[in-house]
Enzyme design. Structure first.
Site, PDB file in Angstrom:
ATOM      1  N   TYR A  54      55.346  37.627   2.622  1.00 19.54           N
ATOM      2  CA  TYR A  54      53.886  37.360   3.182  1.00 19.54           C
ATOM      3  C   TYR A  54      53.544  35.889   3.045  1.00 19.54           C
ATOM      4  CZ  TYR A  54      51.488  41.896   3.306  1.00 19.54           C
ATOM      5  OH  TYR A  54      50.758  43.087   3.936  1.00 19.54           O
ATOM      6  N   GLU A  56      50.433  34.271   4.127  1.00 17.34           N
ATOM      7  CA  GLU A  56      48.919  34.000   4.431  1.00 17.34           C
ATOM      8  C   GLU A  56      48.432  32.565   4.252  1.00 17.34           C
ATOM      9  OE1 GLU A  56      49.701  36.367   2.644  1.00 17.34           O
ATOM     10  OE2 GLU A  56      48.776  38.309   2.904  1.00 17.34           O
ATOM     11  N   ASP A 200      43.588  32.037  29.668  1.00 18.52           N
ATOM     12  CA  ASP A 200      44.516  32.937  29.327  1.00 18.52           C
ATOM     13  C   ASP A 200      45.830  33.092  30.376  1.00 18.52           C
ATOM     14  OD1 ASP A 200      46.048  35.086  28.641  1.00 18.52           O
ATOM     15  OD2 ASP A 200      44.381  36.552  28.138  1.00 18.52           O
ATOM     16  N   THR A 226      50.336  35.400  25.590  1.00 19.06           N
ATOM     17  CA  THR A 226      51.293  36.128  25.069  1.00 19.06           C
ATOM     18  C   THR A 226      52.756  35.477  25.254  1.00 19.06           C
ATOM     19  OG1 THR A 226      51.536  37.468  27.045  1.00 19.06           O
ATOM     20  CG2 THR A 226      50.278  38.261  25.166  1.00 19.06           C
ATOM     21  N   LYS A 229      56.138  37.784  28.067  1.00 13.69           N
ATOM     22  CA  LYS A 229      55.979  38.073  29.481  1.00 13.69           C
ATOM     23  C   LYS A 229      57.121  36.780  30.359  1.00 13.69           C
ATOM     24  CE  LYS A 229      51.658  40.169  29.619  1.00 13.69           C
ATOM     25  NZ  LYS A 229      50.654  39.947  28.329  1.00 13.69           N
ATOM     26  N   ARG A 235      57.822  39.530  21.251  1.00 10.86           N
ATOM     27  CA  ARG A 235      56.242  39.869  21.465  1.00 10.86           C
ATOM     28  C   ARG A 235      55.371  38.985  20.511  1.00 10.86           C
ATOM     29  NH1 ARG A 235      56.536  44.267  24.730  1.00 10.86           N
ATOM     30  NH2 ARG A 235      54.205  44.141  24.570  1.00 10.86           N
TER      31      ARG A 235
HETATM   32  N1  DSN Z   1      49.805  44.826  29.236  1.00 11.72           N
HETATM   33  C1  DSN Z   1      49.592  43.391  29.812  1.00 11.72           C
HETATM   34  C2  DSN Z   1      50.063  43.331  31.196  1.00 11.72           C
HETATM   35  O1  DSN Z   1      50.533  44.314  31.765  1.00 11.72           O
HETATM   36  O2  DSN Z   1      49.519  42.705  32.105  1.00 11.72           O
HETATM   37  C3  DSN Z   1      48.360  43.028  29.585  1.00 11.72           C
HETATM   38  O3  DSN Z   1      47.798  43.113  28.272  1.00 11.72           O
END
Ligand code: DSN
Length: 416
Positions: A54, A56, A200, A226, A229, A235
């Site tokens: 942990y 924090e 974003d 994120t 991708k 993740r």
């Molecule tokens: N699930 C993502 C996507 O496929 O673009 C977006 O959050």
């Protein structure tokens, strides 16, 4: 790949399921534009002892003892992310994209403030103002979309809406839009109306890191992405901003939105950031776009309409209903039957409903990680169209499934 021998002995059911998923990923093609394959080093760190801690707070200012190694890990992650994107402030703790975006709203806005974002049915994201999401529930959302003829964002229209609605924040970003964004123009509009500019870049961050697309960080007050991708990291998500917004955003992440950060994932992010700093990542990013453009051209040449006529990034929307009279849901199912994962998706001005829309969305990040290039995109384009056209012919689908598997065997993933 590290064999899961302890798991196999302790819990054969879960072991067998993970193995089945590993085989699915190895022998099927992943065309979901938001998915990718993390490296084995990233996966090792994700499963490491760091998950027990942990922590924090932030490096040097934690609420629990025993942070000597955790602080080192988190500082590495922050420094490497700054090096990639040139951001003044970086927070590597967000657990995923929506919590990262929530922290931005919480850190920079008051409930009820007006936010201008791209509408979900034209390519935006739930957390950019959908009425069922926290963003749409707590803030006054105004949306922009794409032009009906070009199917691209019309920046004059964005400016008109911004002047009319005077938003406190403008969000530039998408989950289903295949064209480059004009960051400078977004900045100019934000300045004109006195709004924060948030980008974003969850979908395109890998292409920015690989220097194929322009980096929005210098134009924006705040940028979220994120990490799993086009970046093909673990993740999670990160937040980047100007230095002066750092304290407010840090408080918004913790204690505002999250409690204990997942330091195993932060270590995995740090490892992946280092992978992205390697020159090979720029070659990968370039190939992702080349592959997407080759695939789009191939599909278009077979009368499958690509929304907006093509792509500047890693993804494209295909109007399967308008082209072949098949719904997005039917197309997704037929492709899944031959071992190709895609997702049904609304196309702009879609006359159909979200659960059975006119389109599918596909992308090339994952298949490019496998090493596929333009030749394979030509093969894949033919496979996609054959599958859609012969979706009721089981013999043909079986034949195509074997072709997909053969292609996967030629480009091994974790069995190298
Ligand atoms: N699930 C993502 C996507 O496929 O673009 C977006 O959050």
């Amino acid at each position: 790949m590290t064999p899961l021998t302890t798991l196999q002995k302790q819990d054969p059911d879960i072991f067998a399921t993970i193995l089945a998923e590993q085989n699915r990923q190895e022998y099927e093609l992943e065309l979901i534009a938001s998915e990718n394959y993390a490296s084995e080093a990233v996966m090792e760190a994700t499963g490491s002892v760091l998950m027990n801690k942990y922590s924090e707070g932030y490096p040097g200012k934690r609420y629990y003892a025993g942070q000597v190694n955790i602080d080192v890990v988190e500082n590495f992650a922050i420094a490497r992310a700054k090096e990639i994107f040139g951001a003044e402030y970086v927070n590597v703790q967000p657990l995923s994209g929506s919590p990262a975006n929530l922290a931005i709203y919480l850190g920079l806005l008051q409930p009820g403030d007006t936010v201008l974002g791209m509408s979900l049915d034209q390519g935006g994201h739930l957390s950019h103002g959908h009425p069922l999401n926290f963003s749409g529930l707590l803030y006054k959302i105004v949306s922009y979309g794409v032009d009906k003829t070009t199917e691209m964002i019309d920046m004059d229209e964005v400016e008109r809406i911004a002047i009319e609605s005077r938003p406190r924040m403008i969000i530039a970003g998408f989950s289903a839009y295949s064209r480059d964004l004009d960051w400078k123009r977004f900045r100019d509009i934000a300045d004109k109306v006195g709004a924060y500019l948030m980008a974003d870049i969850s979908h395109i961050a890998g292409l920015v890191a690989g220097k194929v697309l322009e980096n929005p960080v210098p134009y924006c007050d705040v940028v979220t992405t994120t990490t799993h991708k086009t970046l093909r990291w673990p993740r999670g998500a990160i937040i980047m901003s100007r230095e002066n917004l750092g304290p407010a955003l840090a408080r918004a992440v913790f204690p505002g939105v999250q409690w204990g950060p997942h330091e195993n994932l932060i270590a995995a992010k740090a490892i992946a950031f280092r992978e992205a700093l390697d020159p090979s990542f720029a070659i990968y990013a370039k190939q992702v776009v080349k592959n997407a453009q080759t695939l789009a051209a191939n599909l278009a040449s077979q009368e499958l309409r690509v929304v907006s006529g093509g792509t500047d990034n890693h993804l494209m929307l295909l109007d399967v209903f308008g082209s072949f009279g098949i719904t997005g849901k039917e197309a997704e199912k037929a492709l899944e039957e031959v071992g190709i994962s895609t997702n049904k998706n609304m196309i702009p001005f879609d006359p159909r409903k979200p659960l059975d829309p006119s389109g599918i969305r596909i992308g090339t990040p994952a298949i490019t990680t496998r090493g596929m290039g333009e030749n394979e995109m030509e093969i894949l384009g033919n496979i996609i169209v054959r599958t859609l056209k012969s979706r009721e012919d089981q013999n043909e689908l079986e034949k195509i499934k074997q072709e997909v598997k053969n292609l996967c065997v030629k480009f091994p993933l974790y069995t190298k």
